[in-house]
Scaffold this active site. Structure first.
Site, PDB file in Angstrom:
ATOM      1  N   ALA A 176      -1.357  -5.951  -8.711  1.00  0.00           N
ATOM      2  CA  ALA A 176      -1.073  -6.131  -7.285  1.00  0.00           C
ATOM      3  C   ALA A 176      -2.111  -7.043  -6.613  1.00  0.00           C
ATOM      4  O   ALA A 176      -3.084  -7.461  -7.241  1.00  0.00           O
ATOM      5  CB  ALA A 176      -1.049  -4.775  -6.604  1.00  0.00           C
ATOM      6  N   HIS A 177      -1.886  -7.299  -5.345  1.00  0.00           N
ATOM      7  CA  HIS A 177      -2.749  -8.232  -4.617  1.00  0.00           C
ATOM      8  C   HIS A 177      -4.175  -7.722  -4.468  1.00  0.00           C
ATOM      9  O   HIS A 177      -4.411  -6.541  -4.305  1.00  0.00           O
ATOM     10  CB  HIS A 177      -2.169  -8.605  -3.256  1.00  0.00           C
ATOM     11  CG  HIS A 177      -1.871  -7.478  -2.330  1.00  0.00           C
ATOM     12  ND1 HIS A 177      -1.470  -7.683  -1.047  1.00  0.00           N
ATOM     13  CD2 HIS A 177      -1.883  -6.135  -2.497  1.00  0.00           C
ATOM     14  CE1 HIS A 177      -1.257  -6.525  -0.472  1.00  0.00           C
ATOM     15  NE2 HIS A 177      -1.499  -5.575  -1.321  1.00  0.00           N
ATOM     16  N   ASN A 178      -5.096  -8.677  -4.553  1.00  0.00           N
ATOM     17  CA  ASN A 178      -6.527  -8.419  -4.372  1.00  0.00           C
ATOM     18  C   ASN A 178      -7.144  -7.547  -5.457  1.00  0.00           C
ATOM     19  O   ASN A 178      -8.251  -7.048  -5.294  1.00  0.00           O
ATOM     20  CB  ASN A 178      -6.810  -7.823  -2.987  1.00  0.00           C
ATOM     21  CG  ASN A 178      -6.594  -8.842  -1.888  1.00  0.00           C
ATOM     22  OD1 ASN A 178      -5.483  -8.982  -1.380  1.00  0.00           O
ATOM     23  ND2 ASN A 178      -7.616  -9.588  -1.557  1.00  0.00           N
TER      24      ASN A 178
ATOM     25  N   GLN B 195       0.635 -13.362   2.942  1.00  0.00           N
ATOM     26  CA  GLN B 195      -0.272 -13.282   1.810  1.00  0.00           C
ATOM     27  C   GLN B 195      -0.822 -14.686   1.586  1.00  0.00           C
ATOM     28  O   GLN B 195      -0.213 -15.515   0.922  1.00  0.00           O
ATOM     29  CB  GLN B 195       0.474 -12.741   0.584  1.00  0.00           C
ATOM     30  CG  GLN B 195       1.169 -11.396   0.851  1.00  0.00           C
ATOM     31  CD  GLN B 195       0.210 -10.235   1.015  1.00  0.00           C
ATOM     32  OE1 GLN B 195      -0.632  -9.971   0.153  1.00  0.00           O
ATOM     33  NE2 GLN B 195       0.305  -9.524   2.146  1.00  0.00           N
TER      34      GLN B 195
END
Lengths: 399, 399, 399
Positions: free
Chosen positions: A289-291, A248
């Site tokens: 969460a990511h993005n 990540q």
């Protein structure tokens, strides 16, 4: 006649009930959808050390006094739960009758309030009592809330990091290489700011906040204890029955004036940034969460969770424990009832609720229909019986 | 004719709708069930310091170049969002047309890709572009991600604890008596490892992780900030209207290659061990109660919760905010949609969703049925009306 | 005949099914509603260092021995999973047959237990085997659980704070100005106690607990790692499309004998106090919003969330992931099934479940009805067909 008609047409009956209920349920939903955004003034003794005369308060809020300017005020209270030493406010007409019996020492009222009975309390007249209370709370907060400054020891500051003169660095705080700190930042004890991260002017990290490397926090933000910014996104590629970690490499970028509640987590992007927009407020124990991105001026209540690459618009109101699927787009001005599940895109201005979420009226209607489902089974059984009877009755006619 | 038939048979209509919807809903469920497991490459400027020539990247991934080997690459981007300085990849045929217009400096393509139009970008040909990106991300990660080593001061290391030479012990880390640390462990600042606990080779505890006494963490695990391992299980015996604490004398055992997301909690067993199996990945804010076990290679999305003594199998995929009752057994290869409630055992290979959870097709069907419930009430009312009418019509026939 | 009747009356059939299911579902609900409250003794080797003779254990619990008083016991095990060196207990008659074959070295039985077959295990006779195990676990816990004392360095203790002689202050703990600490408090490493807060006698803050300023924690409480007490309530006033922070000037007050699980958050009140009553037990990852109160002896399972100004009574049992709307009142002795949504007041002694929550029987009935909804659609379609046919059949009769 009307009564008979209602009895004969259960559908109509349901409809009436439903109209009654819609309002009730929508009120509940509104209630449910967001944790208390109002200024709730409770009667309990305030634990702060505030001690002001009515004259001082009137000066602070630009109000005019009717009564005793020397009376001492040391707490806030609801008008109906007033007690000596408390100040209350009257902003809603339906509470007007309480002003004649309140135990509060002083009450903030609007300039055009005309008492219809004698008063024992002292009035402070202001333009807008409701917003005045909010300002007053802020002024009191500045006086009574701790506001530390300076560097406590031991703390860990990597070589080359500049500490602004008016900053607070608490004991056991850790500041990694290449970190940039804005003016007046407050890093409380046991906070962690990883390499090359940036904390904007006036931003406060409460005790124990963790900001991983390479993240950017804007100005005037407040991050409460236990917040984790920039932990790795949950990205794994399945391979031969095992999961392989996808690095990540992105970061988290938080704009100005954001507040994030205790133990909320915002994961770093796989590439690029996970973004929280200006003025957005996240409650406790939320997962971003990511993005993902969340727009500006959106409020999200506790324990909501947003899966990866989902984009939420601006000025949304999102209830507690709501879950969002990944890779979806939620528009602006969207309102989502508590505990809803959002599996797909939501257009601007939508108001949705349920699992999976539907628009408010549909949710309310389905709730009622579910409640009456037992009756419906009975009605269908009755129809089947009567059908069978009719068939028999008809048989001899034809024979 | 067919159309008429459909109109006359609403059930059929529903069925069609349902088949359409099943696919859609199953897609959503799959989407909903797990947070983004794919490698999402976004167009935003990458915050890492990567700077490579196309030739260097081709060497790293064993690719052959068609174009400019000296071009500089400093970011990843989706092919449709390419920009100068970015590298993209083409793994899915339906994106092929983007390669002729992409702004990216270089694109990873498969060895047998045959361009049908002129190209402006440089190609790097590899065997499998998709998995190559994952490897490339890893290689870049090794270069650009911080990887500290050594012992920072102040930290607390109990007498007798041996620190391996290649370990990292961050400032304000606390290591209790009898702790055993594997080679290359990284205990970031403000971590806590209680008495007699064991951390395997290469395992990383990110800032602020707490591991209570007597627990075992395997090799190559990553525990993110705020993770709590070995807190007391929620065990209380009711006695005369009060609750009496049952001491939690067991521990937590985490196998190799496990990753645990920020602020997730895994409680110690009352006796014996709470176990997380090899290669399992837990997302953020998950609760694993005492005496639970999770098998190997299972992935669980954020905010899921597992009540006490429940056993979850291997290779499961569990969506966000799912709740499991206590004392149940969930098999291997089970897939569970987000926000589901699991009140009872689930067999191997099941795919379930809902509250309480049912198999996917049933969930999809019930969702459709619920949506049409209003219509069903209307249809039953119409039947009742017509029944009443029929009864009346029949009466004179018999009189 | 009866069979025919059943076949002809699907409603009756459903009813039977429903009665069967109610029990099953209520069992599940009870199971689901609360994480394991029982003393689960597992067969795995205990990780503690306990080593006792049967004679020592009999002395500890006031029991009488039948068998070998010199046998060594070093672990607990379920009677059906007994092994040499383990002690088990027999409290439930249906497990009686296991006592003749158990591998355990000793078994706690009631004084009036009469073996009907020869025994290989040693008996320890006590008044109440079930509660004896709980006491025994406690006695063992006192011996084998770490119980540190003294002040570790470095820690941060503000000027003027008195540390009781028998207290434990771990390394990297932070104690602010004006903090009062009771006798025997244990502040583990990396804990934070803000200005003017108060920690009662014998209370334990596990590693990393954060208590903001001005809060009060009672005596004999246990707060697990990651708990945040007194973070700001989620209070913002909308103004011109932005949110304006309402200062949270109240505090949190936690009564005696409260236990709070890892990463749970309890927000400070805007004014007055957020309150947790005596003997209440909160599991992990729970959210208690500002100005809430929870009564005494209430247990709440993991990941439940309570919105602002909601009051929950005493002796309630609340399942995992339950969500409460704000500004509502939940009575005493209320039981709430896991994942329920509580949008409105709940009276004393209610047992509710669902989203929105309804009483248990209604929830169970609705679950069954939902399952059969497909059938109901079919039945209504059949009625419509037969209706159409009847209409046709009737037509010629009248023509």
């Amino acid at each position: 006649m009307r009564y008979l008609h209602l009895k004969k047409s259960p559908g109509h009956h349901i409809l009436l009930l439903f109209h009654l209920k819609i309002n009730e349920i929508q009120k509940k939903i509104a209630n449910f959808a967001l944790r208390d955004k109002e200024c709730v003034i409770r009667s309990e003794q305030c634990n702060t050390q505030m001690q002001f005369t009515v004259a001082q308060i009137a000066a602070m809020v630009g109000g005019s006094i009717e009564g005793n300017p020397e009376a001492m005020v040391s707490a806030f209270a609801k008008i109906e739960e007033g007690h000596p030493g408390a100040i209350s406010f009257l902003a809603n007409e339906k509470y007007t009758h309480h002003i004649y019996t309140t135990g509060s020492t002083a009450v903030l009222v609007s300039r055009d309030f005309k008492p219809e009975h004698p008063l024992e309390t002292t009035l402070i007249r202001v333009d807008d009592p409701y917003s005045t209370v909010a300002s007053l709370l802020e002024m009191v907060a500045k006086i009574v809330e701790p506001s530390p400054i300076g560097i406590e020891q031991p703390c860990f500051i990597a070589e080359g990091v500049e500490i602004p003169e008016d900053a607070y660095i608490g004991a056991f705080a850790y500041i990694g290489k290449g970190v940039r700190l804005g003016k007046g930042v407050k890093l409380y004890p046991q906070t962690y700011v990883g390499e090359n991260s940036e904390i904007g002017d006036g931003t406060v990290l409460k005790p124990g906040v963790k900001v991983y490397h390479g993240c950017k926090i804007g100005a005037r933000c407040v991050l409460h204890s236990g917040v984790v910014i920039g932990g790795d996104g949950f990205g794994f590629a399945p391979h031969d029955g095992h999961y392989h970690k996808i690095p990540q490499l992105g970061n988290v970028e938080i704009a100005d004036d954001v507040e994030i509640g205790a133990n909320t987590t915002v994961d770093r992007a796989v590439m690029g940034s996970t973004r929280i927009g200006r003025g957005t407020k996240l409650d406790n124990l939320i997962q971003i969460a990511h993005n993902c991105s969340v727009g500006s001026d959106t409020v999200m209540a506790a324990q909501a969770g947003v899966a990866g690459s989902t984009h939420i618009g601006s000025s949304c109101m999102i209830g507690g424990q709501v879950g969002f699927a990944g890779h979806i787009k939620v528009g602006d001005n969207v309102q989502i009832g508590a505990q809803s599940g959002i599996p797909a895109d939501v257009p601007d201005n939508a108001k949705v609720m349920g699992y999976p979420a539907v628009d408010y009226p549909t949710f309310a209607r389905t709730t009622i229909h579910l409640k009456n489902l037992g009756d419906l089974y009975t009605r269908v059984r009755n129809l089947e019986k009567s059908n069978k009877k009719n068939s028999k009755d008809n048989e001899p006619t034809h024979s």
